[in-house]
Design a protein around this motif. Structure first.
Motif, mmCIF file in Angstrom:
data_model
loop_
_atom_site.group_PDB
_atom_site.id
_atom_site.type_symbol
_atom_site.label_atom_id
_atom_site.label_comp_id
_atom_site.label_asym_id
_atom_site.label_seq_id
_atom_site.Cartn_x
_atom_site.Cartn_y
_atom_site.Cartn_z
ATOM 1 N N PRO A 77 53.857 9.384 27.142
ATOM 2 C CA PRO A 77 54.306 8.675 28.351
ATOM 3 C C PRO A 77 55.230 9.516 29.234
ATOM 4 N N GLU A 78 56.148 10.264 28.615
ATOM 5 C CA GLU A 78 57.074 11.083 29.388
ATOM 6 C C GLU A 78 56.336 12.199 30.137
ATOM 7 N N SER A 79 55.365 12.811 29.468
ATOM 8 C CA SER A 79 54.655 13.936 30.078
ATOM 9 C C SER A 79 53.711 13.499 31.194
ATOM 10 N N GLN A 80 53.250 12.244 31.170
ATOM 11 C CA GLN A 80 52.277 11.782 32.155
ATOM 12 C C GLN A 80 52.858 10.770 33.134
ATOM 13 N N ARG A 81 54.181 10.816 33.303
ATOM 14 C CA ARG A 81 54.828 9.880 34.214
ATOM 15 C C ARG A 81 54.374 10.100 35.650
ATOM 16 N N LYS A 82 54.135 11.349 36.038
ATOM 17 C CA LYS A 82 53.653 11.646 37.387
ATOM 18 C C LYS A 82 52.127 11.706 37.372
ATOM 19 N N TYR A 83 51.500 10.828 38.103
ATOM 20 C CA TYR A 83 50.047 10.699 38.079
ATOM 21 C C TYR A 83 49.343 12.005 38.455
ATOM 22 N N GLU A 84 49.898 12.736 39.418
ATOM 23 C CA GLU A 84 49.227 13.950 39.900
ATOM 24 C C GLU A 84 49.209 15.059 38.857
ATOM 25 N N ASN A 85 50.008 14.936 37.799
ATOM 26 C CA ASN A 85 50.056 15.971 36.766
ATOM 27 C C ASN A 85 49.206 15.641 35.541
ATOM 28 N N ILE A 86 48.558 14.482 35.532
ATOM 29 C CA ILE A 86 47.902 14.000 34.317
ATOM 30 C C ILE A 86 46.844 14.968 33.796
ATOM 31 N N ASP A 87 45.987 15.485 34.666
ATOM 32 C CA ASP A 87 44.911 16.378 34.208
ATOM 33 C C ASP A 87 45.477 17.652 33.582
ATOM 34 N N THR A 88 46.470 18.234 34.247
ATOM 35 C CA THR A 88 47.081 19.462 33.727
ATOM 36 C C THR A 88 47.753 19.201 32.379
ATOM 37 N N VAL A 89 48.473 18.093 32.297
ATOM 38 C CA VAL A 89 49.175 17.747 31.059
ATOM 39 C C VAL A 89 48.189 17.475 29.926
ATOM 40 N N THR A 90 47.073 16.822 30.247
ATOM 41 C CA THR A 90 46.060 16.539 29.228
ATOM 42 C C THR A 90 45.497 17.836 28.648
ATOM 43 N N MET A 91 45.221 18.808 29.516
ATOM 44 C CA MET A 91 44.727 20.098 29.028
ATOM 45 C C MET A 91 45.794 20.823 28.210
ATOM 46 N N ALA A 92 47.059 20.692 28.625
ATOM 47 C CA ALA A 92 48.145 21.314 27.866
ATOM 48 C C ALA A 92 48.245 20.691 26.470
ATOM 49 N N THR A 93 47.987 19.386 26.385
ATOM 50 C CA THR A 93 47.995 18.710 25.087
ATOM 51 C C THR A 93 46.883 19.257 24.198
ATOM 52 N N MET A 94 45.721 19.474 24.782
ATOM 53 C CA MET A 94 44.602 20.023 24.008
ATOM 54 C C MET A 94 44.879 21.458 23.565
ATOM 55 N N VAL A 95 45.540 22.228 24.424
ATOM 56 C CA VAL A 95 45.911 23.597 24.050
ATOM 57 C C VAL A 95 46.901 23.568 22.890
ATOM 58 N N GLY A 96 47.888 22.669 22.952
ATOM 59 C CA GLY A 96 48.855 22.541 21.869
ATOM 60 C C GLY A 96 48.185 22.184 20.557
ATOM 61 N N PHE A 97 47.229 21.245 20.619
ATOM 62 C CA PHE A 97 46.484 20.861 19.414
ATOM 63 C C PHE A 97 45.741 22.068 18.853
ATOM 64 N N SER A 98 45.093 22.837 19.733
ATOM 65 C CA SER A 98 44.315 24.004 19.296
ATOM 66 C C SER A 98 45.198 25.061 18.654
ATOM 67 N N VAL A 99 46.370 25.314 19.256
ATOM 68 C CA VAL A 99 47.290 26.317 18.707
ATOM 69 C C VAL A 99 47.732 25.931 17.300
ATOM 70 N N MET A 100 48.098 24.663 17.113
ATOM 71 C CA MET A 100 48.545 24.209 15.791
ATOM 72 C C MET A 100 47.397 24.250 14.792
ATOM 73 N N MET A 101 46.196 23.894 15.235
ATOM 74 C CA MET A 101 45.040 23.930 14.348
ATOM 75 C C MET A 101 44.756 25.358 13.894
#
Length: 289
Positions: A258-282
């Motif tokens: 919720p904190e990372s996606q508070r600004k609607y215009e950043n949602i796509d970028t933040v979503t990809m950053a979340t996927m990158v974080g998941f990939s790095v940890m994996m």
């Protein structure tokens, strides 16, 4: 015989990392303490950005929080839930039952703390304070919010090293180190998320830094407690690992996303950053574990 998969994996193997060799000379409790000192240090590094700038690009900050969420989601499965289920089988327990009890227990534990501990999330006004009513300053409430994140993270690292000490095949020193590295990486934006708002509100650089890094103090404490607890009671290891996973997922869903996606215009970028974080940890967990 070396298979094609193994051959491909060798160049990216981190088994020779000096960190692993260094930790192996200590007992699991000391290993957990050293590893969580590292994660606390990365929190301090994130808080130290306050010395170089009074503000940080909101899109970049949101992306870092999204990245942290991805790391925690991946760590919850690869480093905690999956090994916990394997350990339950090895100990003769019902795997799915142990996983559900531990996982939901972690979420309920965090919900209780969230309900009663006074705290405020970065970017929100003082009237949005959660927990019991208090007259504490905003700076204290911000530190407590990030401290709330760090309790399950320190606990997860401690339990992982304690599991290695228990000698079960599904627990490896490499996997525990991977978890510590992943937690450390995602702690960077958490330190920044405390120090930057305090600096913008007029607090000095030094005090803003001290408040930001203070949120990570709980990790070595939780890490040592987690390692000691599971080493004394091996049968609860599957529950403890899944408990830490549940607590981390609670933090991700209730706060980080919720904190990372508070600004609607950043949602796509933040979503990809979340996927990158998941990939790095994996990648970390598979390469090291």
């Amino acid at each position: 015989r070396v298979t094609g998969v193994q051959t491909c994996a060798l160049p990216i193997s981190f088994r020779s990392l000096k960190m692993i060799d260094f930790l192996q000379q200590y007992n699991p409790v000391t290993q957990a303490f050293i590893a969580t000192l590292f994660t606390w240090g990365v929190t301090a590094a994130g808080a130290a950005l306050v010395f170089f700038s009074k503000t940080i690009n909101q899109k970049f900050m949101d992306s870092m929080l999204g990245f942290a969420a991805g790391v925690m989601i991946a760590a919850s499965f690869w480093s905690l839930l999956s090994p916990g289920i394997e350990m339950a089988e090895q100990l003769g327990q019902i795997p799915w039952l142990s996983a559900v009890i531990g996982f939901m227990g972690g979420g309920i534990f965090m919900r209780v703390i969230d309900k009663f501990l006074p705290h405020i999330h970065p970017g929100l006004s003082i009237d949005k304070t959660e927990g019991v009513k208090t007259s504490w300053q905003r700076s204290t409430l911000l530190v407590l919010a990030i401290t709330l994140h760090n309790i399950p993270e320190g606990l997860a690292v401690g339990v992982a090293f304690g599991a290695v000490g228990a000698g079960l095949p599904s627990a490896t020193i490499g996997g525990a180190v991977a978890l510590a590295i992943g937690i450390g990486i995602q702690n960077f934006p958490e330190g920044t998320a405390v120090s930057m708002p305090l600096r913008r509100e007029g607090m000095s650089k030094g005090k803003s830094f001290l408040m930001g890094q203070a949120s990570g103090v709980v990790e070595p404490i939780a890490g040592v407690i987690g390692a000691l607890f599971v080493m004394k009671m091996q049968n609860i290891l599957p529950y403890a690992l899944c408990f830490a996973a549940g607590a981390m997922i609670f933090v991700v869903v209730e706060e980080l996303i919720p904190e990372s996606q508070r600004k609607y215009e950043n949602i796509d970028t933040v979503t990809m950053a979340t996927m990158v974080g998941f990939s790095v940890m994996m990648i970390l967990d598979v390469a090291l574990g």
